[in-house]
Structures are given as structure tokens and as C-alpha cells.
Design a protein around this motif. Structure first.
Motif, mmCIF file in Angstrom:
data_model
loop_
_atom_site.group_PDB
_atom_site.id
_atom_site.type_symbol
_atom_site.label_atom_id
_atom_site.label_comp_id
_atom_site.label_asym_id
_atom_site.label_seq_id
_atom_site.Cartn_x
_atom_site.Cartn_y
_atom_site.Cartn_z
ATOM 1 N N HIS A 51 25.499 -24.994 -25.086
ATOM 2 C CA HIS A 51 25.870 -26.129 -25.928
ATOM 3 C C HIS A 51 24.825 -27.235 -25.997
ATOM 4 O O HIS A 51 25.159 -28.384 -26.319
ATOM 5 C CB HIS A 51 27.223 -26.697 -25.508
ATOM 6 N N ALA A 52 23.562 -26.913 -25.696
ATOM 7 C CA ALA A 52 22.486 -27.864 -25.981
ATOM 8 C C ALA A 52 22.155 -27.793 -27.468
ATOM 9 O O ALA A 52 22.385 -26.782 -28.118
ATOM 10 C CB ALA A 52 21.246 -27.531 -25.156
ATOM 11 N N THR A 53 21.628 -28.899 -27.997
ATOM 12 C CA THR A 53 21.035 -28.892 -29.334
ATOM 13 C C THR A 53 19.571 -28.503 -29.140
ATOM 14 O O THR A 53 18.849 -29.175 -28.409
ATOM 15 C CB THR A 53 21.143 -30.285 -29.974
ATOM 16 N N VAL A 54 19.153 -27.402 -29.762
ATOM 17 C CA VAL A 54 17.883 -26.776 -29.383
ATOM 18 C C VAL A 54 16.855 -26.814 -30.509
ATOM 19 O O VAL A 54 17.155 -26.426 -31.647
ATOM 20 C CB VAL A 54 18.115 -25.310 -28.968
ATOM 21 N N THR A 55 15.649 -27.268 -30.175
ATOM 22 C CA THR A 55 14.521 -27.234 -31.108
ATOM 23 C C THR A 55 13.426 -26.339 -30.545
ATOM 24 O O THR A 55 13.119 -26.420 -29.353
ATOM 25 C CB THR A 55 13.952 -28.646 -31.323
ATOM 26 N N ALA A 90 21.622 -12.938 -28.050
ATOM 27 C CA ALA A 90 21.824 -13.882 -29.149
ATOM 28 C C ALA A 90 23.255 -13.818 -29.664
ATOM 29 O O ALA A 90 23.810 -14.830 -30.092
ATOM 30 C CB ALA A 90 20.834 -13.596 -30.277
ATOM 31 N N LEU A 139 21.346 -22.689 -26.288
ATOM 32 C CA LEU A 139 22.386 -22.860 -27.315
ATOM 33 C C LEU A 139 23.740 -22.458 -26.770
ATOM 34 O O LEU A 139 24.755 -23.104 -27.032
ATOM 35 C CB LEU A 139 22.095 -21.966 -28.518
ATOM 36 N N GLY A 142 25.798 -13.221 -27.873
ATOM 37 C CA GLY A 142 26.744 -13.593 -26.831
ATOM 38 C C GLY A 142 27.372 -12.406 -26.124
ATOM 39 O O GLY A 142 28.409 -12.547 -25.479
ATOM 40 N N LYS A 153 25.117 -29.505 -21.907
ATOM 41 C CA LYS A 153 26.076 -29.645 -23.000
ATOM 42 C C LYS A 153 25.842 -30.931 -23.793
ATOM 43 O O LYS A 153 25.861 -32.031 -23.225
ATOM 44 C CB LYS A 153 27.487 -29.652 -22.396
ATOM 45 N N GLY A 154 25.598 -30.768 -25.079
ATOM 46 C CA GLY A 154 25.427 -31.926 -25.946
ATOM 47 C C GLY A 154 24.071 -32.596 -25.813
ATOM 48 O O GLY A 154 23.800 -33.576 -26.512
ATOM 49 N N ARG A 155 23.208 -32.082 -24.932
ATOM 50 C CA ARG A 155 21.905 -32.725 -24.750
ATOM 51 C C ARG A 155 20.838 -32.042 -25.593
ATOM 52 O O ARG A 155 21.003 -30.917 -26.046
ATOM 53 C CB ARG A 155 21.540 -32.734 -23.268
ATOM 54 N N ARG A 156 19.739 -32.754 -25.807
ATOM 55 C CA ARG A 156 18.679 -32.217 -26.661
ATOM 56 C C ARG A 156 17.666 -31.468 -25.821
ATOM 57 O O ARG A 156 17.039 -32.030 -24.930
ATOM 58 C CB ARG A 156 17.996 -33.347 -27.433
ATOM 59 N N HIS A 205 18.264 -19.193 -27.186
ATOM 60 C CA HIS A 205 19.644 -18.693 -27.252
ATOM 61 C C HIS A 205 20.437 -19.042 -25.996
ATOM 62 O O HIS A 205 21.613 -19.398 -26.077
ATOM 63 C CB HIS A 205 19.645 -17.181 -27.483
#
Lengths: 275, 275
Positions: A176-180, A125, A173, A127, A151-154, A170
Motif C-alpha cells: 500500500h505504498a504509493t510507488v514511483t 505482480a 505496491l 498477488g 502504507k500510504g507512504r511515498r 510490486h
């Protein structure tokens, strides 16, 4: 719909690992077992067999289903201190009263090839270098193998377990994904999962994810391995209807599973070569 | 719009902490500093002053801005082993070449009152007892103080730092919220944040969150503390327009900040009483 099978990738990882292993002293993986659960014992034997296939020695340390937490801890401490052991795993389930997460703290992080020690999760987490749980790592390896952009995707992960959902969040993330992260208490699950470019199901409920949970063209990774009445395996994703809607989908079996085992072996080989 | 001020809550936490402290031997907090950054030094002095106010001794261990990573580590190891020190923090920024995350691994987790050791983060993620970073804990304390329901609700955290965004995601998940983490690479940020019942901004960019980022009636927590030209502080949220739309909003200053300091003191008092 593209079927994201894991067999080729697993084979490539095993071949590369075998080459790494051949170049040095033999790595050794120890798997501590304290259960008589048949599926678990079968899985552990399959790991040992796969290990042998790439030149890794595997010891199954069977403490029996009556082992106490103290005995399990003692075994993990001993194997952590054993210079001849490079990889160390604690197989679940454990006897009642034994907490896998507490006990995994006794695994030397440098040997923690299945990323079970909370320190490994924390380093991941933060890095910092650490072994990720093999299943979470397998999801990332499959996405990379098939060239899925993150990158940049959901990304939506269904399941918040310490072994898959949380570390995977983690790893996604970090890319660089947006993570739910969704789970059993998520309201209107389908409305959340349908926002995903990349959807990962890691709950352990056969057929939970149907076509209405999936955006047209989405990449769907099925981590579920639910036993079926006829002795087979079913994923968390309802394959037929979802395959008609998704852009890509992993099968169960033959998707994440083989890559997971191959990565356990790769991690063991890397653990044996840590400076 | 309800203004979620932190002063009352901070005062209540300090009063309770003072009572806990008065009942036992005096706790001691050590803060290791290796910077000449004025804002950091001001913050450390304000912690020491607040500590004194509740009966906690605070030592500022100033290694100077030229300290090497080795010197910082040595200091953390020494204070971790010092039975007279109960709480231990490493203040950032650090000199070039020093990694706060690597160095924080030298903080005894039982003294890690600001949750900086990756092991603390991993334990938190695994649901095991650990000190959370005080800022992340302060967000949760504010939400609880004002009775904000989290179970089954959608929480969106903007910012993926190891000190706020990531631990906060785990704390919110633990309370059964459906959690999304956004960051600088998130596409169409407003479309994601506008799905939040509870929105937390923790990026460090003044005014990043405008009215169009917020669903009508949402609860908005502003973790940002951005210095303004006139020597004041601005949050990540554009207060006026957002306050016309949100159901509740924390001010900056006077929201999360005072609760954070109070929780550092509570953590130190609790660390002094660990069995």
C-alpha cells in the motif's frame, strides 16, 4: 541517522533457516554458471559456502563461458526435472547471445528461488504466491526488520531492472505504498526522489544519489554494489552527505547484500518443503 | 482542450485487422463466460459482433453462473489445446470461489489475447513478447495515435489492478516515462496526480478525478466505465471541470472503450498468425 545494517537480520534468517533445514531432508540448490567473470564466480562460491553453513547442499553447475543458449536451457530443463534439486538459479552474466530472461523461463517456478522466471514476476505482480527475486525481497525484509511503515507512504525506486526495480515496485505496491519508478531517462531526478518517504537506489552507479536527492528524514535503501578501485564495494548512495540528511540509511557493504544471500537460502529451504 | 476520441482509431485498427484476416485462414476467438451479470453478457455479445465485423469467428462458451473453478479450468485447458481456437478470453465476474488470476494461468500464453495469464504480465514486465491486456494496450495506442510524447515525462496511473494499472505501468516504463502508481491508500492523491504530464485514471469510481487533480495542460486518459442511473456510462474523470484545465482528455464513452475492443480483435488476428 539510523544505520540500517543487514548483518543481524541476515544472521537471524540463516539461524531460522538452519532450524527449518534440520527438521527435514537436506535441501539442494543448483546454480548454473556460464561465465569466467571473477566477481560472479566469487559470488557463487560465497552462496555455496553460506548454503553449507545452514545445512543446504549447493551444486555449482559450471558450463563454462563458451556455453550456448541451447546448452544452458538444456541444463535448466534437466535440473528443473530433477527431484533431488529444490532450488535453481541461473547466474549472470551469460555468454553473448544468451538472454537471461528468456532462459529463466526454463526454471521450474517452484524451484525459482531467485524469482528469475517471468512467470514468477507475473505471479508476484498478480498477488499470487511466488518467489520474489532475493534482492527485492531483501529490501522488503530490511524495511520490515526496522519497522518502516509503508502504507500510504511515498516510495521511490531508482532503477527499472527486471531483477530489482520492477519486482520491488510490486512488493511496495502490495504493501500500500504509493510507488514511483525512476530511471536513466527521468528528468530532474532529484526533484522526484526528494518526494520519497522511502527511497531505494538500484541503478549500479556509484554515488548517484547525493544529499540533494533525499528529503530530510527519509529512509534510504542502497542496493548498489559497485566495485571500487581498491577492490571494495561502493553503493549508489553517496554515504557521508546523505547520512547527514536521511533519517535512516543502509551501508554498502553490510546492508542489503547479506540479507539477499540469507533469503536465497530461506527460499531454497521453503522450496524443499512445498507441498 | 483536445478531445481524444477513440472511434477513428478503433475504426482504423478494425480496418487493418479485417485486411489481415482476409489474407489468411479465419481466426477464431473463444470467450469463456460463467456469469449472469447483464453488463458482462452485453459486453461479450458486443465483442462477438465486432469480431464478426472483421471476419473473426467468435464462440461464447457459456458455463453458467453456477460453474465450478474446476469446470472453468477444464474449459480453458480444452480450448487452449484446441488448434482451431486462436484467441481465448475468460470473462469476469466469475462465480464466488473462482479466482480469475489463478484460472487465467490455464490460458495458453499464445492465445492469451487479453493478457490475463500472469505469465503474459511477467513477460511484458521483462520486456519479452506477450499480449498486453487490451485495455492497457488501448491507452498506449491512444497516446501514440495523438502523438503524446512519453520519454522522460511523468506519468501517473491511478489504480493498481492486474488488468489495467500494473501492466500499464510497465508499458509506460518501457517507453521511458517516469511512472507513479496511486491507489485507494494514496495520501493526498491530488498532490501526486497534479505532477503528471500524462494522467491515467483506472479506478472505477465516477468523478474521482476533479480539476484540482490535474496540472494545467496535462493529457488525461479516462479508463473508468461506471454505470450511471440513466443506463449510461461515466468515467473516473469529472469531464466538464477537468476539460477546462487539461490539455487533452478522453471522453467516456467513446474514448478508451472502442479501442480496447478493436485491439482484442487485432490480438486475435495476430495470435492466429503466430509462427
Amino acid at each position: 541517522m539510523r544505520k540500517l545494517t543487514g548483518k543481524e537480520l541476515a544472521q537471524a534468517i540463516r539461524a531460522q533457516t538452519a532450524a527449518e533445514v534440520a527438521a527435514g531432508p537436506q535441501p539442494r540448490l543448483a546454480v548454473v554458471v556460464a561465465t569466467d567473470d571473477e566477481a560472479s564466480l566469487w559470488y557463487v562460491r560465497s552462496i555455496a559456502k553460506a548454503a553449507a553453513g545452514v545445512g543446504i547442499a549447493a551444486d555449482i553447475v559450471d558450463l563454462g563461458p563458451a556455453a550456448s543458449p541451447g546448452q544452458i536451457r538444456e541444463s535448466l530443463v534437466r535440473l528443473s526435472g530433477d527431484g533431488g534439486v529444490h532450488g535453481l538459479m541461473l547466474q549472470t552474466p551469460l555468454p553473448p547471445g544468451a538472454s537471461a530472461q528468456e532462459l529463466a523461463g526454463a526454471i521450474d517456478p517452484r524451484k525459482d528461488v531467485d524469482g528469475a522466471n517471468p512467470l514468477s514476476l507475473g505471479r508476484l505482480a498478480a498477488g499470487l504466491p511466488a518467489f520474489a527475486p532475493a534482492t527485492a525481497a531483501a529490501v522488503m525484509a530490511l524495511l520490515d526488520h526496522y519497522g518502516v511503515e509503508l502504507k500510504g507512504r511515498r516510495a521511490v525506486v531508482v532503477g527499472r531492472s527486471t531483477v530489482v526495480g520492477k519486482p520491488l515496485a510490486h512488493l511496495l505496491l502490495d504493501r500500500h505504498a504509493t510507488v514511483t519508478v525512476c530511471h536513466s531517462r527521468t528528468r530532474d531526478l532529484a526533484s522526484v526522489t526528494a518526494t520519497a518517504d522511502v527511497l531505494v537506489a538500484a541503478v549500479g552507479r556509484a554515488g548517484l544519489i547525493g544529499a540533494d536527492h533525499v528529503a530530510p528524514g527519509a529512509v534510504v535503501i542502497d542496493v548498489g554494489t559497485n566495485p571500487t578501485d581498491d577492490g571494495g564495494l561502493a553503493g549508489d548512495v553517496d554515504f557521508e552527505p546523505v547520512s547527514a540528511r536521511a533519517g535512516a540509511l543502509t551501508p554498502v557493504p553490510g546492508g542489503v547484500g547479506p540479507v539477499t544471500t540469507a533469503l536465497l537460502l530461506r527460499h531454497t529451504a521453503r522450496a524443499a518443503n512445498l507441498p
